[in-house]
Design a protein around this motif. Sequence first.
Motif, short mmCIF file in Angstrom:
data_model
loop_
_atom_site.label_atom_id
_atom_site.label_comp_id
_atom_site.label_asym_id
_atom_site.label_seq_id
_atom_site.Cartn_x
_atom_site.Cartn_y
_atom_site.Cartn_z
N LEU A 103 -1.40 -4.55 7.97
CA LEU A 103 -1.11 -4.40 6.54
C LEU A 103 -0.01 -5.36 6.09
CD1 LEU A 103 -0.96 -0.61 5.57
CD2 LEU A 103 -2.75 -2.27 5.02
N ASP A 131 3.63 5.93 -4.32
CA ASP A 131 4.46 6.54 -3.29
C ASP A 131 5.05 5.46 -2.36
OD1 ASP A 131 5.69 8.54 -1.77
OD2 ASP A 131 3.96 9.85 -1.94
N PHE A 181 -0.48 -7.89 3.02
CA PHE A 181 0.33 -7.91 1.81
C PHE A 181 1.24 -9.13 1.75
CE2 PHE A 181 -1.08 -3.51 1.80
CZ PHE A 181 -1.66 -3.51 0.54
N LEU A 192 0.88 -1.17 0.00
CA LEU A 192 0.00 0.00 0.00
C LEU A 192 0.91 1.22 0.00
CD1 LEU A 192 -2.87 1.27 0.31
CD2 LEU A 192 -2.36 1.43 2.74
N ARG A 198 1.77 5.40 0.16
CA ARG A 198 1.33 6.47 1.06
C ARG A 198 0.18 7.28 0.50
NH1 ARG A 198 7.12 8.78 3.25
NH2 ARG A 198 7.57 7.00 4.61
N ARG A 199 0.08 7.37 -0.82
CA ARG A 199 -1.07 8.09 -1.36
C ARG A 199 -2.13 7.12 -1.87
NH1 ARG A 199 -0.40 12.43 -4.50
NH2 ARG A 199 1.54 13.14 -3.64
N GLY A 200 -2.13 5.92 -1.30
CA GLY A 200 -3.15 4.94 -1.66
C GLY A 200 -2.71 4.12 -2.85
N GLY A 201 -3.36 3.00 -3.05
CA GLY A 201 -2.99 2.12 -4.16
C GLY A 201 -1.52 1.76 -4.06
#
Lengths: 791, 288
Positions: B271, B193, B275, B185, B187-190
């Motif tokens: 998370l 970053d 993942f 994941l 930092r800006r989603g998806g």
Amino acid sequence: MSSTSVLGGVVRRREDPALIQGRGRYTDDVKLARTAHVAFVRSPYAHATVGAIDTSAATAMEGVVAVYTAADTDHLGPLIAQVPVGALRPLLNNGTVKHVGEAVAMVVAEDPYVAKDAADSVEVDYEPMPAVVDLKQSLSDEVPVHEGASNTLISWVGPFGADEAALAELQAGIEAAKQRDDAVVVSQEMTNQRLIPVPIEPRSVLADYQAGYDRFDIYSSTQIPSALAGAIGKYFGMSMNQVTVKAMEVGGGFGCKLNVYNDEVLVAFASKQLDRPVKWTETRREAANSTIQGRGWVATATVTGTTSGEVLGFELEGIADMGAYSQNFTVAIPFLGLFVGSGQYGFPTYWKMDCVTTHTMTTDAYRGAGRPEAAYYLERIMDMYARRIGMDPAEVRRKNYISSSDFPGAVSPMGFPMDTGDYTTNLDAALEAAGWSDLLAERDAARAEGRHVGVGLATYVEVCGFGPSGLVDLGFSWAEYQMPSAFNGSSLVRVHPDGSATVSIGTGPSGQGHQTTWAQIVGDGLGLEVDRIRVIHGDTEEAPPSIGSFGSRSAAVDGAACYEATGKVRAKAARIAAHMLEASEADIEFADGGAHVAGAPDSSVSWGDIAACAYQPHRLPEGMEGGLEAHAIFSPGNATWPFGTHIAVVEVDPDTGDVDLLRYIGMDDCGNVISPMIVDGQVHGGIAQGIGQAMFEDAVYDADGNLLSGSLVDYILPTAADLPSFELDRTVTPTDVNPLGVKGIGEAGTIGSAQTVVNAVVDALEPLGVTHIDMPLRPRRVWQAIQDARA
Amino acid sequence: MYPRPFEYVLPSGLDDALDALDANPGAKVLAGGMSLLPMMKMRLLSPEMVVDIGRIAGLDQITDNGDSISIGALVTHSEVAASGLVGEHGAALATAASWTGDRQVRNRGTCCGSMVHADVAADQPAAALALGATMVAASSSGTREIAAADFFVDTLMSALEPNEILTEIRIPKVGAGTGSAYDKLGRRGGHTDYAVAGVAVSVTRSNGSVSAATVAVTGVGNRPVLVGEVADALVGSDGSDAAVEAAAAQATCGIEVLEDLYGSVDYKTHLAQVFAARAVKAALASAA
Ligand SMILES: Cc1cc2nc3c(=O)[nH]c(=O)nc-3n(C[C@H](O)[C@H](O)[C@H](O)COP(=O)(O)OP(=O)(O)OC[C@H]3O[C@@H](n4cnc5c(N)ncnc54)[C@H](O)[C@@H]3O)c2cc1C
């Protein structure tokens, strides 16, 4: 508008080739010989007394020209503010600093690198003190921000103009409604977090004092050149006409350049002291902690309604963060929220916002300025209410709208007359564009597969296009900046002897496309090709007095002045053409670069012919003055009240909290449209910033007042890659307060969007029991909300 | 954003660069500059000298060594992401490179630079760990090889000495039955970053069960690390979803998970598990 109008057609922005080729000229591009450069020494503490300031190492450094502290500049007084409620910012502070980033000393050096080295070498004895950052704690006055003063600067209570008896009656009415058998009361405390504006071009100022002429040229990346000229004049005991401010290209402002800043005054001071040009361009870190920030509210919204969707009362009570000092508008920003506190609805509304200080950077106007916050609370709680009573969120809105039949003459429950509105037509158009019922069916089908898809809707009304010059009487006077005429629009249209034309206008655009729009208005009025029209803005020497660009005012106010000045020039040219063609003035039409007799296109004169005649008075009709130019000042009868409906579709990954924004539909109504592409561009950027608040951006301060997200590594901005392609369309409800029928559109996208996204995410998570999540909806918060709902 | 004064050298050969580093203990190597320059501008780092290795011939290649592939010091993230060789033998690294930063960063930043920079939330180091990469370091006294497992020492600290240049990353080639994957994941989603949490996995299947596995986690602790517990739980299992999820539950074993702006300890722990499971499943699918 004429029948061959260029208005409303898709015109490409004529400023773009220079901008996208890197050939635009910004303040920092201006290089004057002998320019010295500034770096500031800034407080690392949010609250501390300043002891000794040792500048000896800096002064001794090669290339350092001067080092100034408050002892040198205090005589100038503090930074002026338009609404001077609360403490004003000292230009430099050697007493008690009130936020991280506050300027303590100014170093001037031969180049910016040496200036920074020298600033780093200045030693300041700080005695840190406890800071207050939390709004509720500030309200308690436990830790005063300014010794001996309450932290609460003002409380805005609405409806506007209601006296205590009227307010008591209003509240009693809402209380009584809560007791009804069919009453449903929904209440939620919500945070509308602090944001950092982040224009692509940081602020920059270059002051050039010319001792031989006792005058200043100031180049600044500002939205308000005239106010800056007035302020500099005031600080240095000069008249306005001794100061010229030029705002070159301005690479974004969003309200953060709608301030006269202490650094602008200090750079001018240094230029005058040193008799040489002095420049300062802020770094990103400085932009984060010494340029104004926006938002920062904590408030509880309450809707009282019936089980059948009739809202009987809305209440909003909360606290708004002013930061440490009051600058230009600071305490007035929540008042702009009050303006639209009841949105497009007709229900009774009680509204109270306490404005408190904290040990943080000042807040002020940031795109939307009070109105996005107000719309957020209203539309979040309306959504929660719809959910509670199990009604389609669009239907709940529709039931409570002010009817289009109430216009003209509608007065909002907050006590403000509104220009024009047709909210139901707009809502229906949005539902149609989105395919609303299909969307809901698709969402339900996805849910049945175990996916977390959500659909969010929000509608808004905005007030903008300020405005009537009578606003001055409400306290929005620019007199502090020697600009009492501020809220009028102003424009000068001149046809040159060769038939080309120049329009000078008092706007201070920061990317809104004024080079194109004003040329379109003049070109349309004169039948002159846009290429033959030069536009001058952001230059106080050239432009008639006006106040600049903010509050989505330029088209509705200065644009209208431009339209009227154009009309005056055309009227005179028609007389000249009639004289030249020996025709009746009433038969003269303008098109294709000149004038002709109606029905006889061969009987024509070009603008060059007309202008040549105008500048040879002996050829003019008897008694007519020479020259071909006109000035117009325009003061609209009211602000404009645009509105719209936005819809978002999201999917949430419940295992990670990650939100995927799938679709975004905007249906805005800004009245007539001069340039569709420019309006779309404004809406695009506005929505991106609203989504930024909803999903990414957060000015995070720790309890000691340190800004934890002060660099672009941690202050997450939305980029094009993070956003879906927006689906935009419009309804058109012209305003009657200006001759163009246009309403402002600069901020609408921002005002309509954050709550739309939050409503969609909450909708997606409804099956999991989530009812609210505070912004920004970063994955960690979304995931946490799911855990909390499950617990 | 004004760095302190520094000297800049642009050597044309590796030996000159190494000599410059030897002669100037305060020098820093400059590759793509995507991390070094921002740190200098923010004055978090103020090297006395910058040794730009950008003009040194031969460092910009991805080469096939027969039993391994080498990624040279000047190979960019984009080139790693687009490379067929890396895709075949180190899909986890290709994916991690394709999700590093934005297009501009990927076109300038280097894979080797990302290793040496050793950010706690960097993507490609996790892939290098999972793929069993070897770091080849040159200094004026010769070259040495450092296993990826020994390379990431602490926050922003690798095992490289100040006078060394990482000339290549070597990745062993793999045969049929082995696959790798990376998931995160951002930092800006998806996937955008730095990693809030990211997991790289390499697995080998034989005869219907998992015969080898390596699992590396980034973003959650003070450095990217191998998590042996997940790998151990996978090896010998049938690779079923249940087995994978049971193994993934140990994703942060031995890691001191740290809170930051992007996640609490609980969230990051969770998370890493999510993942780990996703990356193992993807790797198993590609190993089939
Ligand atoms: C906007 C942005 C977004 C980013 N997003 C991500 C992301 O999503 N995920 C991620 O993992 N990273 C991300 N990064 C970091 C980026 O990937 C690293 O900056 C890059 O990998 C470092 O490589 P470089 O070539 O630019 O190294 P440089 O910046 O040149 O150097 C970095 C450090 O490594 C040293 N160094 C570099 N190469 C060598 C070498 N061959 N030998 C010895 N020392 C060397 C330098 O001395 C310096 O200390 C992002 C960076 C930016 C600017």
